[in-house]
Design a protein around this motif. Structure first.
Motif, PDB file in Angstrom:
ATOM      1  N   GLU A 134      -1.107   3.849  15.250  1.00  0.00           N
ATOM      2  CA  GLU A 134       0.175   4.516  14.990  1.00  0.00           C
ATOM      3  C   GLU A 134      -0.013   6.005  15.163  1.00  0.00           C
ATOM      4  N   VAL A 135       0.827   6.608  16.006  1.00  0.00           N
ATOM      5  CA  VAL A 135       0.772   8.044  16.251  1.00  0.00           C
ATOM      6  C   VAL A 135       1.952   8.694  15.536  1.00  0.00           C
ATOM      7  N   ASN A 136       1.651   9.683  14.709  1.00  0.00           N
ATOM      8  CA  ASN A 136       2.674  10.364  13.938  1.00  0.00           C
ATOM      9  C   ASN A 136       3.093  11.683  14.616  1.00  0.00           C
TER      10      ASN A 136
ATOM     11  N   GLY B 285      -6.987   9.235  12.152  1.00  0.00           N
ATOM     12  CA  GLY B 285      -5.542   9.328  12.287  1.00  0.00           C
ATOM     13  C   GLY B 285      -5.159   9.974  13.608  1.00  0.00           C
ATOM     14  N   PHE B 286      -3.898   9.781  14.014  1.00  0.00           N
ATOM     15  CA  PHE B 286      -3.415  10.331  15.287  1.00  0.00           C
ATOM     16  C   PHE B 286      -2.145  11.142  15.056  1.00  0.00           C
ATOM     17  N   LEU B 287      -2.138  12.363  15.563  1.00  0.00           N
ATOM     18  CA  LEU B 287      -0.951  13.197  15.619  1.00  0.00           C
ATOM     19  C   LEU B 287      -0.643  13.471  17.084  1.00  0.00           C
ATOM     20  N   ALA B 288       0.609  13.334  17.467  1.00  0.00           N
ATOM     21  CA  ALA B 288       0.985  13.517  18.876  1.00  0.00           C
ATOM     22  C   ALA B 288       0.535  14.875  19.392  1.00  0.00           C
ATOM     23  N   ASN B 289      -0.091  14.866  20.566  1.00  0.00           N
ATOM     24  CA  ASN B 289      -0.550  16.081  21.249  1.00  0.00           C
ATOM     25  C   ASN B 289      -1.544  16.890  20.422  1.00  0.00           C
ATOM     26  N   SER B 290      -2.309  16.182  19.591  1.00  0.00           N
ATOM     27  CA  SER B 290      -3.307  16.865  18.765  1.00  0.00           C
ATOM     28  C   SER B 290      -4.682  16.247  18.998  1.00  0.00           C
TER      29      SER B 290
ATOM     30  N   LYS C  23       4.684  10.286  19.622  1.00  0.00           N
ATOM     31  CA  LYS C  23       4.617   9.450  18.423  1.00  0.00           C
ATOM     32  C   LYS C  23       5.066   8.028  18.751  1.00  0.00           C
TER      33      LYS C  23
ATOM     34  N   SER D  27      -6.468  12.253  22.473  1.00  0.00           N
ATOM     35  CA  SER D  27      -5.144  12.714  22.097  1.00  0.00           C
ATOM     36  C   SER D  27      -4.109  11.830  22.779  1.00  0.00           C
TER      37      SER D  27
ATOM     38  N   GLN E   1      -8.420  15.096  18.698  1.00  0.00           N
ATOM     39  CA  GLN E   1      -9.218  14.823  17.505  1.00  0.00           C
ATOM     40  C   GLN E   1     -10.493  14.092  17.922  1.00  0.00           C
TER      41      GLN E   1
END
Length: 314
Positions: A312-314, A227-232, A292, A288, A234
């Motif tokens: 998809e970036v959340n 999964g992708f989180l903005a500015n996170s 979003k 990263s 991973q």
């Protein structure tokens, strides 16, 4: 059919074309030739003559009525061309002489590898031993991509005396008009322009390999999607399948957001690791994305763009 017509008239009845109507491809080629002849003094007058001859042939074969129907369908698009509807330029002339032409596969789409055939007209002895390079430059953003890395011309095309069929296969990252620049020994030889359609922005599907769920193109490439989180940042494990190529060289990932042309750097490493989880090669990455929305990941190996992946970036 009139039974009183002579045999030669009966034989002239069927259309000499494989299709019943003036094809879209032939239409576009004629319009392209006519427009190019107005735009450049380097196109021979023979191009215009051939174009007019084809129009005359349509009149003769299909009649005025069919031509009127065709004109109503295509005239508006011809006389109201805008920058949003460009006409490709597939040939390069110098002093009225054709140096080369490109024949791409139909329906070029950004992000998808596509086949191209470059037809060079020069005698082979003028090309032999030279280093051929092809760059692609996106006209709107200025992005420059190496489409064909420098390669020495050592032999003619199979079955030909010269380099009439130089085939290559590559992908370009974003849609729009691209200028394909051909260089020989680092010097400009000529250019052509082609338009790539915008690709689908639906998130790339998931497939399974060795009990892991991966996002990508099965049997080509993918990564275990956490999964992708903005500015996170991973961790993501990339997997590659390609037994025909050695998959050597620098691996790096770029990305572009839906609706934008700016491409950002996401990750890079000098080489790939070995086989794992059913794949031929692997790479551990830390990635990263800054905002979003939907993003297209652009993975490269040795400057060669592979299949692209939408996330998809959340």
């Amino acid at each position: 059919m009139d039974p009183n017509k002579p045999d030669w008239a009966k034989r002239m009845t069927p259309s000499p074309f494989s299709q019943l109507h003036f094809t879209k491809e032939l239409t576009n080629q004629i319009l392209r030739n006519v427009k190019d002849s107005k735009r450049s003094r380097h196109v021979p007058i023979a191009t215009v003559i051939i174009s007019l001859s084809l129009v005359a042939a349509v009149l003769f074969i299909f009649g005025i009525s069919d031509l009127n129907n065709w004109a109503q369908t295509h005239a508006a698009s011809f006389f109201n061309k805008t920058t949003k509807d460009p006409i490709d330029r597939t040939e390069y002339y110098e002093h009225g002489k054709l140096l080369f032409a490109v024949f791409p596969q139909p329906e070029l789409t950004a992000g998808n590898p596509a086949g191209y055939i470059f037809h060079f007209t020069a005698p082979f002895n003028e090309l032999q031993g030279k280093m051929l390079t092809i760059y692609a430059i996106h006209k709107k953003s200025g992005l420059k991509v190496t489409a064909v890395a420098p390669i020495e011309i050592t032999k003619p095309s199979s079955g030909y005396k010269g380099l009439e069929r130089f085939g290559t296969h590559f992908a370009l990252p974003i849609g729009g008009v691209w200028r394909y620049v051909v260089e020989l020994d680092g010097k400009l030889y000529g250019d052509v322009e082609l338009t790539l359609k915008e690709p689908s922005w639906e998130p790339t599907s998931i497939f399974k390999s060795a009990n892991y769920r991966m996002r990508g193109v099965e049997k080509k490439l993918g990564f275990i999607d956490a999964g992708f989180l903005a500015n996170s940042p991973q961790k993501y494990m990339w997997h590659f399948w390609d037994k025909e190529k050695e998959l050597n060289g620098k691996f790096f990932v770029r990305a572009v957001k839906q609706g934008e042309d700016q491409i950002i750097d996401v990750f890079s490493t000098e080489s790939l690791a070995g086989a794992l989880n059913g794949a031929d090669r692997t790479a551990v990455s830390m990635m990263s994305l800054p905002e979003k929305g939907r993003w297209r990941l652009l993975p490269y190996i040795d400057n060669r763009l592979l299949e692209t992946i939408v996330v998809e970036v959340n």
